[in-house]
Design a protein around this motif. Structure first.
Motif, mmCIF file in Angstrom:
data_model
loop_
_atom_site.group_PDB
_atom_site.id
_atom_site.type_symbol
_atom_site.label_atom_id
_atom_site.label_comp_id
_atom_site.label_asym_id
_atom_site.label_seq_id
_atom_site.Cartn_x
_atom_site.Cartn_y
_atom_site.Cartn_z
ATOM 1 N N VAL A 158 0.810 -1.219 0.000
ATOM 2 C CA VAL A 158 0.000 0.000 0.000
ATOM 3 C C VAL A 158 0.844 1.270 0.000
ATOM 4 O O VAL A 158 0.335 2.346 -0.312
ATOM 5 C CB VAL A 158 -0.993 0.033 1.183
ATOM 6 C CG1 VAL A 158 -2.041 -1.059 1.019
ATOM 7 C CG2 VAL A 158 -0.284 -0.075 2.517
ATOM 8 N N LEU A 159 2.130 1.152 0.338
ATOM 9 C CA LEU A 159 2.992 2.330 0.386
ATOM 10 C C LEU A 159 4.442 1.884 0.358
ATOM 11 O O LEU A 159 4.800 0.877 0.984
ATOM 12 C CB LEU A 159 2.713 3.108 1.682
ATOM 13 C CG LEU A 159 3.362 4.460 1.889
ATOM 14 C CD1 LEU A 159 2.950 5.444 0.797
ATOM 15 C CD2 LEU A 159 2.991 5.018 3.256
ATOM 16 N N SER A 160 5.267 2.611 -0.371
ATOM 17 C CA SER A 160 6.697 2.300 -0.381
ATOM 18 C C SER A 160 7.493 3.579 -0.570
ATOM 19 O O SER A 160 6.993 4.579 -1.086
ATOM 20 C CB SER A 160 7.035 1.286 -1.475
ATOM 21 O OG SER A 160 6.807 1.842 -2.748
ATOM 22 N N ALA A 161 8.731 3.532 -0.125
ATOM 23 C CA ALA A 161 9.641 4.665 -0.278
ATOM 24 C C ALA A 161 11.060 4.120 -0.260
ATOM 25 O O ALA A 161 11.324 3.041 0.267
ATOM 26 C CB ALA A 161 9.440 5.669 0.843
ATOM 27 N N ASN A 162 11.976 4.873 -0.852
ATOM 28 C CA ASN A 162 13.376 4.461 -0.831
ATOM 29 C C ASN A 162 14.281 5.684 -0.886
ATOM 30 O O ASN A 162 13.811 6.807 -0.856
ATOM 31 C CB ASN A 162 13.681 3.478 -1.967
ATOM 32 C CG ASN A 162 13.342 4.032 -3.329
ATOM 33 O OD1 ASN A 162 13.348 5.233 -3.548
ATOM 34 N ND2 ASN A 162 13.026 3.152 -4.254
ATOM 35 N N ASN A 163 15.567 5.435 -0.948
ATOM 36 C CA ASN A 163 16.579 6.490 -1.064
ATOM 37 C C ASN A 163 16.852 7.215 0.237
ATOM 38 O O ASN A 163 16.637 8.409 0.360
ATOM 39 C CB ASN A 163 16.220 7.501 -2.166
ATOM 40 C CG ASN A 163 16.271 6.885 -3.536
ATOM 41 O OD1 ASN A 163 17.018 5.937 -3.745
ATOM 42 N ND2 ASN A 163 15.484 7.397 -4.452
ATOM 43 N N ASN A 164 17.331 6.482 1.238
ATOM 44 C CA ASN A 164 17.882 7.105 2.438
ATOM 45 C C ASN A 164 16.859 7.968 3.183
ATOM 46 O O ASN A 164 17.069 9.161 3.386
ATOM 47 C CB ASN A 164 19.113 7.925 2.053
ATOM 48 C CG ASN A 164 20.133 7.960 3.151
ATOM 49 O OD1 ASN A 164 20.144 7.097 4.012
ATOM 50 N ND2 ASN A 164 20.980 8.963 3.128
ATOM 51 N N ILE A 165 15.761 7.372 3.597
ATOM 52 C CA ILE A 165 14.699 8.126 4.265
ATOM 53 C C ILE A 165 14.765 7.942 5.784
ATOM 54 O O ILE A 165 15.238 6.918 6.275
ATOM 55 C CB ILE A 165 13.305 7.736 3.747
ATOM 56 C CG1 ILE A 165 13.032 6.253 4.004
ATOM 57 C CG2 ILE A 165 13.156 8.049 2.286
ATOM 58 C CD1 ILE A 165 11.603 5.872 3.800
ATOM 59 N N ASN A 166 14.274 8.940 6.515
ATOM 60 C CA ASN A 166 14.227 8.817 7.973
ATOM 61 C C ASN A 166 12.805 8.972 8.507
ATOM 62 O O ASN A 166 12.604 9.003 9.714
ATOM 63 C CB ASN A 166 15.169 9.809 8.653
ATOM 64 C CG ASN A 166 14.807 11.239 8.358
ATOM 65 O OD1 ASN A 166 13.792 11.512 7.722
ATOM 66 N ND2 ASN A 166 15.640 12.156 8.800
#
Length: 70
Positions: free
Chosen positions: A36-44
């Motif tokens: 339902v949700l995704s993120a990437n690239n060095n997230i905090n």
């Protein structure tokens, strides 16, 4: 909640989940296993405000757990 040295807070949450260490990728799944949700690239942090209330599974850099959205 602690995931392999990376703490997720707050849990339960209504708006934004934060991480104590930056994550390479984050994936959130509903109870049916649907992404339902995704993120990437060095997230905090990740915004979960658009999700419906309920229990979700979260995968942070390959370490799986769950959180509650209210």
């Amino acid at each position: 909640m602690v995931l392999s040295g990376n703490r997720i807070y707050p849990n339960p949450d209504s708006n934004t989940l934060h991480f104590t260490k930056n994550a390479t990728f984050v994936e959130i799944f509903d109870l049916n296993g649907k992404l339902v949700l995704s993120a990437n690239n060095n997230i905090n942090a990740i915004d979960v405000s658009m999700l419906d209330e309920g229990v979700y599974f979260i995968d942070v850099d390959g370490v799986k757990s769950k959180f509650i959205k209210y």
